[in-house]
Design a protein around this motif. Sequence first.
Motif, PDB file in Angstrom:
ATOM      1  N   THR A 170       0.985  -1.243  -0.079  1.00  0.00           N
ATOM      2  CA  THR A 170       0.020   0.074   0.114  1.00  0.00           C
ATOM      3  C   THR A 170       0.801   1.455   0.101  1.00  0.00           C
ATOM      4  OG1 THR A 170      -2.186   0.871   0.976  1.00  0.00           O
ATOM      5  CG2 THR A 170      -0.351   0.417   2.442  1.00  0.00           C
ATOM      6  N   THR A 171       0.317   2.521  -0.210  1.00  0.00           N
ATOM      7  CA  THR A 171       1.180   3.503  -0.227  1.00  0.00           C
ATOM      8  C   THR A 171       1.690   4.040   0.866  1.00  0.00           C
ATOM      9  OG1 THR A 171      -0.500   4.298  -2.102  1.00  0.00           O
ATOM     10  CG2 THR A 171       0.776   6.021  -0.959  1.00  0.00           C
ATOM     11  N   ALA A 172       2.730   4.215   0.905  1.00  0.00           N
ATOM     12  CA  ALA A 172       3.751   4.060   2.197  1.00  0.00           C
ATOM     13  C   ALA A 172       3.567   5.738   2.895  1.00  0.00           C
ATOM     14  CB  ALA A 172       5.310   3.921   2.017  1.00  0.00           C
ATOM     15  N   SER A 173       3.292   6.804   2.269  1.00  0.00           N
ATOM     16  CA  SER A 173       3.152   8.044   2.612  1.00  0.00           C
ATOM     17  C   SER A 173       2.026   8.023   3.660  1.00  0.00           C
ATOM     18  CB  SER A 173       2.997   9.210   1.618  1.00  0.00           C
ATOM     19  OG  SER A 173       1.934   8.839   0.759  1.00  0.00           O
ATOM     20  N   TYR A 222       3.713   8.617  11.262  1.00  0.00           N
ATOM     21  CA  TYR A 222       3.927   7.463  12.231  1.00  0.00           C
ATOM     22  C   TYR A 222       5.421   7.445  12.224  1.00  0.00           C
ATOM     23  CZ  TYR A 222      -1.011   7.729  12.468  1.00  0.00           C
ATOM     24  OH  TYR A 222      -2.409   8.329  12.648  1.00  0.00           O
ATOM     25  N   THR A 223       5.804   7.165  11.140  1.00  0.00           N
ATOM     26  CA  THR A 223       7.253   6.433  10.900  1.00  0.00           C
ATOM     27  C   THR A 223       8.455   7.131  11.436  1.00  0.00           C
ATOM     28  OG1 THR A 223       6.315   5.797   8.673  1.00  0.00           O
ATOM     29  CG2 THR A 223       8.508   5.416   9.268  1.00  0.00           C
ATOM     30  N   PRO A 224       8.829   8.394  11.810  1.00  0.00           N
ATOM     31  CA  PRO A 224       9.960   8.726  12.391  1.00  0.00           C
ATOM     32  C   PRO A 224      10.072   8.285  13.856  1.00  0.00           C
ATOM     33  CG  PRO A 224       9.058  10.656  10.980  1.00  0.00           C
ATOM     34  CD  PRO A 224       7.996   9.263  10.846  1.00  0.00           C
ATOM     35  N   ARG A 225       8.834   8.332  14.564  1.00  0.00           N
ATOM     36  CA  ARG A 225       8.937   7.685  15.962  1.00  0.00           C
ATOM     37  C   ARG A 225       9.249   6.557  15.717  1.00  0.00           C
ATOM     38  NH1 ARG A 225       3.616   8.618  19.808  1.00  0.00           N
ATOM     39  NH2 ARG A 225       4.874   8.287  21.726  1.00  0.00           N
ATOM     40  N   MET A 227      11.297  -0.713   6.221  1.00  0.00           N
ATOM     41  CA  MET A 227       9.814  -0.699   5.905  1.00  0.00           C
ATOM     42  C   MET A 227       9.647  -1.113   4.385  1.00  0.00           C
ATOM     43  SD  MET A 227       9.894   2.921   7.428  1.00  0.00           S
ATOM     44  CE  MET A 227      11.588   2.795   6.694  1.00  0.00           C
ATOM     45  N   ILE A 228       8.591  -1.621   3.960  1.00  0.00           N
ATOM     46  CA  ILE A 228       8.353  -1.924   2.594  1.00  0.00           C
ATOM     47  C   ILE A 228       6.902  -1.355   2.191  1.00  0.00           C
ATOM     48  CG2 ILE A 228       7.821  -3.861   0.928  1.00  0.00           C
ATOM     49  CD1 ILE A 228       9.141  -5.798   3.116  1.00  0.00           C
ATOM     50  N   LYS A 239       6.474   7.526  -2.695  1.00  0.00           N
ATOM     51  CA  LYS A 239       7.642   8.407  -2.080  1.00  0.00           C
ATOM     52  C   LYS A 239       7.329   8.401  -0.388  1.00  0.00           C
ATOM     53  CE  LYS A 239       8.611  10.987  -6.029  1.00  0.00           C
ATOM     54  NZ  LYS A 239       8.720  12.430  -6.670  1.00  0.00           N
ATOM     55  N   ARG A 240       8.470   8.906   0.242  1.00  0.00           N
ATOM     56  CA  ARG A 240       8.249   9.414   1.635  1.00  0.00           C
ATOM     57  C   ARG A 240       8.567  10.713   1.833  1.00  0.00           C
ATOM     58  NH1 ARG A 240       7.959   4.365   4.512  1.00  0.00           N
ATOM     59  NH2 ARG A 240       6.722   5.858   5.943  1.00  0.00           N
TER      60      ARG A 240
END
Length: 183
Positions: free
Chosen positions: A79-82, A87-90, A99-100, A104-105
């Motif tokens: 699914t679209t990572a953005s 939540y991701t930096p934490r 992560m997969i 884009k991020r």
Amino acid sequence: MDQKLNVPFPKDVAMQLQAGDYVYLTGTLYTARDAAHKRMAEALDKGEELPFDIRGQVIYYMGPSPARAGRPIGSAGPTTASRMDKYTPRLLDLGLGAMIGKGKRSKEVLEAIVRNQSVYFAAVGGAGALLSKCILSSRIIAYEDLGTEAIRELTVKDFPVIVVADAAGHNLYESAIKEYQNV
């Protein structure tokens, strides 16, 4: 370069991966999408433990379709990572290894990848039926009430991904555009 890696893998392995590398993952992945990420953030805000130890682990942004007879899982595309970027930096700062997803991020996620010597992989969107053939087992480990967004533990063999953002700050999406413009 093609590489075969066992997951999870240590930071020194992540540091060797370069944007553009083709990698085949074997071992354990965890799935989590929007709702599961929100619930994990809420748990952290309350001082609670996460449902699994994320240190060094790989989260696959995927919500599966129902399994067919004799299969552990249905179609299992990324699914679209953005959608997980807030939540991701934490999670990376807490030790998430990789992560997969697809797409884009944000700048904040890319900075956190470098800061934490992590990696972002892309799986091919639209190939969920093929990717599911690399999944040997699937079991829900948390948030079962979220249905397809529950956190699952997957056992995979030769699961194909591409390094998009590496620990050195290289980003395949940016470098590929520049390379194409120079042709």
